[in-house]
Write an enzyme that holds these catalytic residues in place. Structure first.
Site, mmCIF file in Angstrom:
data_model
loop_
_atom_site.group_PDB
_atom_site.id
_atom_site.type_symbol
_atom_site.label_atom_id
_atom_site.label_comp_id
_atom_site.label_asym_id
_atom_site.label_seq_id
_atom_site.Cartn_x
_atom_site.Cartn_y
_atom_site.Cartn_z
ATOM 1 N N SER A 96 0.817 -1.323 -0.050
ATOM 2 C CA SER A 96 0.032 0.003 0.035
ATOM 3 C C SER A 96 0.991 1.423 0.002
ATOM 4 O O SER A 96 2.104 1.289 0.243
ATOM 5 C CB SER A 96 -0.922 -0.049 1.143
ATOM 6 O OG SER A 96 -1.417 1.203 1.376
ATOM 7 N N TYR A 111 -1.538 -0.233 10.765
ATOM 8 C CA TYR A 111 -1.582 -0.735 9.347
ATOM 9 C C TYR A 111 -0.166 -0.163 8.445
ATOM 10 O O TYR A 111 0.379 -1.399 7.966
ATOM 11 C CB TYR A 111 -2.647 -0.010 8.567
ATOM 12 C CG TYR A 111 -2.911 -0.668 7.166
ATOM 13 C CD1 TYR A 111 -3.062 -1.812 6.874
ATOM 14 C CD2 TYR A 111 -2.801 0.485 6.355
ATOM 15 C CE1 TYR A 111 -3.114 -2.165 5.440
ATOM 16 C CE2 TYR A 111 -2.970 0.028 4.601
ATOM 17 C CZ TYR A 111 -3.132 -1.155 4.606
ATOM 18 O OH TYR A 111 -3.489 -1.256 3.194
#
Length: 273
Positions: free
Chosen positions: A132, A145
């Site tokens: 990501s 995250y």
């Protein structure tokens, strides 16, 4: 003989689109999910399917052994399974942090260790880790995250050199916001936190961000990410990293901004919220 790919997290979104892309390219596709009922339609479409929880050592070993027995090869591994544990660092219990890393970092590590002996024996292979923009550019409220994706990126970088002499390529695919149910699950994880009361501004920011993402602003489709993954699997000399989407491209450069500049940008966002 058709090449074989093992893909994790195929129940929806990027994983499902990736399974379909490889199937269209005439690969033998092993599409997996925690519940194999979630990929039953992919089986009807022509994929091989299996239940695979990437946090379960026995399941990982079993699925890899099955593929080798049935096809005698694993040409490509796509580590896609993952989720987002959002929330300010203080508000996220350590157990939640551990669970995040179990899926997003330790899970891919399990799969990599399981497939590498077979790839080394054949002298070729591709490992594609879906990361990501957060893997290189952490923003407030997404530290846990981002930490898990940063760990995945660091392992990918080291692995790339370690296995190069064995004919194995390692690529990272790093999309920005994707039009999937990812943000919805992240919202559920966020709602389950016991808030300290000190960071309500960041919770408000996250809700505004979800509105923007669900509205499609700056998002990419799962198919666009799947196309990048397929390219990483078939390109003669695949790039080490595939940013997908405009925001992903911006993040590639934003991470080089001095900390003071980034803090000023966050202040502007807070004022806007």
């Amino acid at each position: 003989m058709a090449k074989t790919v093992l893909i994790t997290g195929c129940s929806s979104g990027i994983g499902r689109a990736t399974a379909e892309a490889f199937l269209d390219a005439e690969w033998t596709v092993y599409a997996t999910a925690r519940d194999d009922a979630d990929v039953s339609d992919l089986e009807l479409a022509g994929c091989e399917t299996a239940a695979l929880d990437v946090t379960d050592d026995d399941q990982v070993e079993s699925v890899v052994e099955r593929i080798v027995e049935e096809t005698d090869r694993i040409d490509c591994l796509v580590n896609n399974a993952g989720y987002g544990q959002f929330g300010p660092i203080e508000d996220v219990p350590t157990e939640r942090v551990r669970e995040q890393f179990e899926t997003n970092a330790f899970g891919p590590h399990r799969l990599i260790r399981a497939v590498l002996p077979h790839m080394r024996d054949r002298g070729r292979g591709r490992i594609i880790n879906v990361s990501s923009t957060a893997g290189r550019f952490a923003t407030p409220g997404r530290g846990v995250y981002a930490g898990s994706k940063s760990a995945l990126e660091a392992m990918s970088e080291a692995l790339r050199t370690e296995v190069a002499d064995y004919g194995i390529d390692v690529s990272v695919v790093a999309p920005g916001p994707v039009a999937t149910a990812f943000e919805e699950r992240a919202g559920d994880e966020l709602d389950g936190l016991e808030r300290s009361g000190a960071y309500e501004l960041f919770y408000d920011y996250f809700e505004d961000y979800r509105t923007v993402v669900e509205g499609g602003v700056g998002t990419v489709s799962p198919t666009e990410v799947a196309d990048a993954i397929l390219d990483a699997a078939v390109a003669p000399d695949p790039p080490a990293r595939y940013p997908v989407g405009t925001l992903a491209g911006v993040a590639e450069y934003a991470r080089f901004l001095p900390a003071g500049v980034r803090n000023s940008l966050y202040d502007l966002v807070r004022r806007f919220v």
